[in-house]
Design a protein around this motif. Structure first.
Motif, PDB file in Angstrom:
ATOM      1  N   THR A 442      -8.385 -37.721  31.765  1.00  0.00           N
ATOM      2  CA  THR A 442      -7.864 -37.321  33.043  1.00  0.00           C
ATOM      3  C   THR A 442      -8.496 -35.995  33.243  1.00  0.00           C
ATOM      4  OG1 THR A 442      -5.705 -36.508  32.291  1.00  0.00           O
ATOM      5  CG2 THR A 442      -5.761 -39.054  32.816  1.00  0.00           C
ATOM      6  N   VAL A 443      -8.212 -35.387  35.029  1.00  0.00           N
ATOM      7  CA  VAL A 443      -8.045 -33.820  35.663  1.00  0.00           C
ATOM      8  C   VAL A 443      -7.224 -33.303  34.628  1.00  0.00           C
ATOM      9  CG1 VAL A 443      -9.455 -32.798  36.622  1.00  0.00           C
ATOM     10  CG2 VAL A 443     -10.034 -35.133  36.078  1.00  0.00           C
ATOM     11  N   VAL A 444      -6.812 -32.303  34.820  1.00  0.00           N
ATOM     12  CA  VAL A 444      -6.178 -30.961  34.295  1.00  0.00           C
ATOM     13  C   VAL A 444      -5.987 -30.800  35.933  1.00  0.00           C
ATOM     14  CG1 VAL A 444      -4.650 -29.610  33.560  1.00  0.00           C
ATOM     15  CG2 VAL A 444      -6.126 -30.606  32.067  1.00  0.00           C
ATOM     16  N   GLY A 445      -4.087 -30.704  36.514  1.00  0.00           N
ATOM     17  CA  GLY A 445      -3.755 -30.879  37.694  1.00  0.00           C
ATOM     18  C   GLY A 445      -4.884 -30.883  39.412  1.00  0.00           C
ATOM     19  N   ARG A 446      -5.143 -32.740  38.382  1.00  0.00           N
ATOM     20  CA  ARG A 446      -5.340 -33.491  39.535  1.00  0.00           C
ATOM     21  C   ARG A 446      -4.819 -34.959  38.829  1.00  0.00           C
ATOM     22  NH1 ARG A 446     -10.086 -32.608  42.737  1.00  0.00           N
ATOM     23  NH2 ARG A 446      -8.863 -34.966  43.579  1.00  0.00           N
ATOM     24  N   SER A 447      -4.405 -35.533  39.883  1.00  0.00           N
ATOM     25  CA  SER A 447      -4.369 -37.042  39.629  1.00  0.00           C
ATOM     26  C   SER A 447      -5.356 -37.920  40.131  1.00  0.00           C
ATOM     27  CB  SER A 447      -2.503 -37.270  41.142  1.00  0.00           C
ATOM     28  OG  SER A 447      -1.557 -35.962  40.251  1.00  0.00           O
ATOM     29  N   LEU A 448      -5.420 -37.995  39.544  1.00  0.00           N
ATOM     30  CA  LEU A 448      -6.706 -38.946  39.557  1.00  0.00           C
ATOM     31  C   LEU A 448      -6.897 -39.998  39.245  1.00  0.00           C
ATOM     32  CD1 LEU A 448      -9.466 -36.308  40.377  1.00  0.00           C
ATOM     33  CD2 LEU A 448      -9.013 -37.672  41.574  1.00  0.00           C
ATOM     34  N   LYS A 449      -7.674 -41.207  39.317  1.00  0.00           N
ATOM     35  CA  LYS A 449      -7.528 -42.218  38.252  1.00  0.00           C
ATOM     36  C   LYS A 449      -8.473 -41.329  36.754  1.00  0.00           C
ATOM     37  CE  LYS A 449      -9.148 -46.995  37.285  1.00  0.00           C
ATOM     38  NZ  LYS A 449     -10.095 -48.234  37.921  1.00  0.00           N
ATOM     39  N   GLY A 450      -8.017 -41.837  35.196  1.00  0.00           N
ATOM     40  CA  GLY A 450      -8.853 -41.351  34.144  1.00  0.00           C
ATOM     41  C   GLY A 450      -9.105 -42.021  33.968  1.00  0.00           C
ATOM     42  N   VAL A 451     -10.643 -42.389  32.699  1.00  0.00           N
ATOM     43  CA  VAL A 451     -10.332 -43.081  31.898  1.00  0.00           C
ATOM     44  C   VAL A 451     -10.530 -43.392  30.648  1.00  0.00           C
ATOM     45  CG1 VAL A 451     -13.962 -43.466  31.542  1.00  0.00           C
ATOM     46  CG2 VAL A 451     -13.594 -42.425  33.570  1.00  0.00           C
ATOM     47  N   ASP A 452     -10.325 -44.657  30.099  1.00  0.00           N
ATOM     48  CA  ASP A 452     -10.106 -45.122  29.354  1.00  0.00           C
ATOM     49  C   ASP A 452     -11.356 -45.880  28.324  1.00  0.00           C
ATOM     50  OD1 ASP A 452      -7.103 -45.118  30.201  1.00  0.00           O
ATOM     51  OD2 ASP A 452      -7.086 -46.927  30.658  1.00  0.00           O
ATOM     52  N   TYR A 453     -10.680 -45.620  26.608  1.00  0.00           N
ATOM     53  CA  TYR A 453     -11.482 -45.816  25.722  1.00  0.00           C
ATOM     54  C   TYR A 453     -11.153 -46.390  24.282  1.00  0.00           C
ATOM     55  CZ  TYR A 453     -14.574 -42.119  28.530  1.00  0.00           C
ATOM     56  OH  TYR A 453     -15.161 -40.996  29.387  1.00  0.00           O
ATOM     57  N   GLN A 454     -11.334 -47.473  24.371  1.00  0.00           N
ATOM     58  CA  GLN A 454     -10.795 -48.295  23.298  1.00  0.00           C
ATOM     59  C   GLN A 454     -11.535 -47.915  21.870  1.00  0.00           C
ATOM     60  OE1 GLN A 454      -7.940 -50.332  23.855  1.00  0.00           O
ATOM     61  NE2 GLN A 454      -8.223 -49.760  26.284  1.00  0.00           N
ATOM     62  N   ALA A 455     -10.335 -47.574  21.130  1.00  0.00           N
ATOM     63  CA  ALA A 455     -10.682 -47.677  19.947  1.00  0.00           C
ATOM     64  C   ALA A 455     -10.414 -48.079  18.724  1.00  0.00           C
ATOM     65  CB  ALA A 455     -10.553 -46.157  19.167  1.00  0.00           C
ATOM     66  N   THR A 456     -10.997 -49.395  17.472  1.00  0.00           N
ATOM     67  CA  THR A 456      -9.713 -48.917  16.449  1.00  0.00           C
ATOM     68  C   THR A 456      -9.627 -48.941  14.948  1.00  0.00           C
ATOM     69  OG1 THR A 456     -10.611 -51.772  17.740  1.00  0.00           O
ATOM     70  CG2 THR A 456      -9.824 -51.892  15.781  1.00  0.00           C
TER      71      THR A 456
END
Length: 598
Positions: A442-456
């Protein structure tokens, strides 16, 4: 100064030469204004150029701090002034309020256990606490360590200070438009959101509590693989707290001063702070003991204007951005620009429209428990037109049921984008808990949609199991008796020792029927002593060895099979014979199962 600090510090104590160099450098420098730019510091003459914090983030948002310097005379570690006798500044400055000092020492003890390689000295926490809040305004805390009055930094609205828009909806600082540094260690809400700790065990993470704040500061300083007994790491950690060369020198001076001796004073009676970095008052080091600092009224919006010793008779919470101790002129409402100051230009953060995956190979985001991930997570910040945005803080947050972390043991990391707009998260380290987890950028200081990364995280594996024999007589047993000795198995994976691998042991009915046998040899339940013929939860040791519990036999004679299996395909079948004449043996079957391919 670098030449003095370069030698290894013992428990954080620098040399006397370091203190002298830092004081001399500070005496010659002018008080800096608030450092709103990430790289706006100047190297003081005689000091080494510090290495910037690699995360692009700092604890305080580069808020103002107290610039008072320690006396040049060494502290007396055990003063005993009589009642009513003024205490000289040298003695007073060496005293730290009892609860505050206890919080620093407990934080050091916790870090000594959880991150022993960091070598965090409590004197470093005391030095930062001194310059950030004057040791919580001289120890104005209750019995639980919570400040009696909120300690708030100025509104970080870009007018004279850094521009950090609200990240906590006012939960910590009461300001829903811009952030402010909070509490005795002056964390900005966006940093506290991931760095906060529960230091007093009350189930809460409160930046206004000195135990919580001190422990959080310790973990913040110990990020990554830092060793604070090394000068470079010590400098990097302090600059990560507040990105200013003068701040670094001031903290080092107090750290050295406290390292020479200090003592506990009652809460509320500590020496009050005086000068601040945004007061515009030249800083000089006192050369002779002086009387206690007089009550000081600061500017509206200062981090801490409390100059009196002891708690106020009627503590009143401050309003965000206002004068904490009252007084004229009246403070500006939160977020209201000064009409005499031009509106600041948009920051790089303001221009970000969205985040994109910057080539992360998700196929590599899988690791065996306890091992490092080979894949790297990268995120790119872009404008609406798709152009890269540099110098934007990207926060990577791990969530899920595993205990995976970034290198250094943290589950949150903040990294600034480079010239191509790309921020690379620190390397991931798998814990022992298996399963899926998620890393969100996520962008610090902004309410933008984040990007998710799946890990196992997958379980540890062994593909080959072999029985260990030492040439002695194999375990023997008669009906109703006890096998002599204990069976031991060695596990390997691709030829290497397979440690901490889970194993299942079952006394099976036959080579082709893996169901549990209902007669013959058995184990005993450790608690009840009842018969058990299947064991789970066993693990190999650090040498890949698995030692089975003692085996017993019922009254049934004959040949029986014991099977050991592990994740990764490891299988070993042992043949056991129970005979009346006591010739029973425990040995590998003539045709042990071939190791399966993982």
């Amino acid at each position: 100064m670098a030449a003095h600090i370069g030698r290894r510090l013992r428990k954080g104590a620098a040399t006397t030469a370091v203190a002298a160099a830092a004081v001399a450098a500070l005496s010659a420098s002018q008080a800096p204004g608030a450092t709103g730019e990430d790289h706006g510091r100047q190297a003081t003459a005689g000091a080494s150029v510090p290495v910037p914090d690699p995360t692009g983030d700092d604890a305080t948002g580069n808020s103002p701090y107290y610039t008072d310097l320690p006396p040049l005379n060494s502290p007396d570690p055990s003063p005993s002034p009589s009642a009513g006798t003024p205490v000289a500044q040298g003695a007073a400055e060496a005293g730290i309020p009892a609860t505050v000092l206890d919080a620093y020492k407990k934080a050091e003890a916790e870090l000594r256990s959880s991150k022993p390689g960091c070598n965090l000295p409590w004197q470093l926490l005391a030095a930062i606490g001194k310059v950030e809040s004057g040791q919580a305004r001289g120890g104005e805390v209750d019995a639980a360590g919570t400040t009696l009055r909120p300690i708030l930094g100025p509104v970080l609205d870009g007018h004279g200070f850094a521009l950090i828009k609200d990240t906590d909806h006012g939960a910590y600082d009461g300001n829903a438009q811009y952030d402010q540094a909070v509490g005795p260690m002056q964390f900005i809400p966006s940093t506290w959101a991931w760095a906060g700790r529960d230091g007093n065990g009350d189930g809460k993470k409160d930046p206004n509590n000195i135990y919580d704040a001190a422990l959080a500061a310790g973990h913040y300083l110990c990020r990554g693989d830092r060793d604070l007994s090394q000068a470079a790491d010590l400098h990097r950690a302090i600059l990560g707290y507040n990105d200013s060369q003068d701040y670094l020198n001031t903290v080092l001076s107090w750290m050295e001063y406290y390292s020479k001796g200090t003592y506990s004073v009652p809460d509320g009676t500590g020496a009050a702070p005086g000068r601040r970095s945004d007061d515009g008052t030249p800083r000089t080091a006192p050369s002779t003991p002086a009387a206690p600092a007089k009550p000081h009224r600061g500017k509206p919006g200062s981090k801490d204007q409390g100059g009196q010793k002891g708690p106020s008779p009627s503590p009143t919470p401050s309003k965000p951005g206002g004068n904490q101790d009252g007084g004229d002129p009246a403070p500006r409402p939160p977020g209201t620009p000064d009409p005499t100051t031009p509106t600041p230009a948009p920051t790089p953060t303001d221009t970000v429209d969205h985040l994109e995956n910057a080539g992360t190979d998700t196929a590599k985001l899988t690791a065996t428990a306890g091992e490092a991930f080979t894949g790297t997570i990268s995120t790119r910040a872009e404008t609406e037109a798709g152009a890269a945005v540099a110098k934007v803080r990207i926060r990577f947050t791990i969530s899920g049921d595993t205990d995976a972390t970034f290198t250094g043991g943290e589950d949150v990391a903040t990294v600034a984008t480079d010239g191509k707009g790309v921020a690379k998260a620190p390397a991931l380290q798998a814990g022992e808990k298996t399963g899926d987890f998620k890393v969100t950028a996520t962008v610090v200081g902004r309410s933008l949609k984040g990007v998710d990364y799946q890990a196992t995280v997958t379980e540890r594996a062994a593909d080959t199991l072999t029985a260990v024999t030492d040439g002695d007589t194999p375990p023997t047993c008669v009906p109703g008796g006890e096998f002599a000795g204990q069976i031991q198995v060695k596990a390997t994976y691709e030829g290497a020792v397979a440690d901490k691998v889970a194993a299942t042991v079952t006394l099976v009915k036959s080579a082709t029927d893996a169901t549990e046998n209902d007669k013959g040899p058995y184990f005993k339940d450790a608690t009840t002593g009842s018969t058990v013929r299947t064991l789970t939860g066993l693990k190999t040791d650090d040498k890949g060895l698995l030692t089975l519990p003692k085996l017993y036999a019922d009254d049934t004679t004959g040949t029986f099979l014991l099977r050991v299996t592990t994740p990764g395909g490891g299988t070993l079948t042992l043949q056991l014979t129970v005979a009346p004449d006591g010739t029973a043996t425990a040995s590998p079957s003539p045709s042990p199962s071939a190791p399966a391919t993982s």
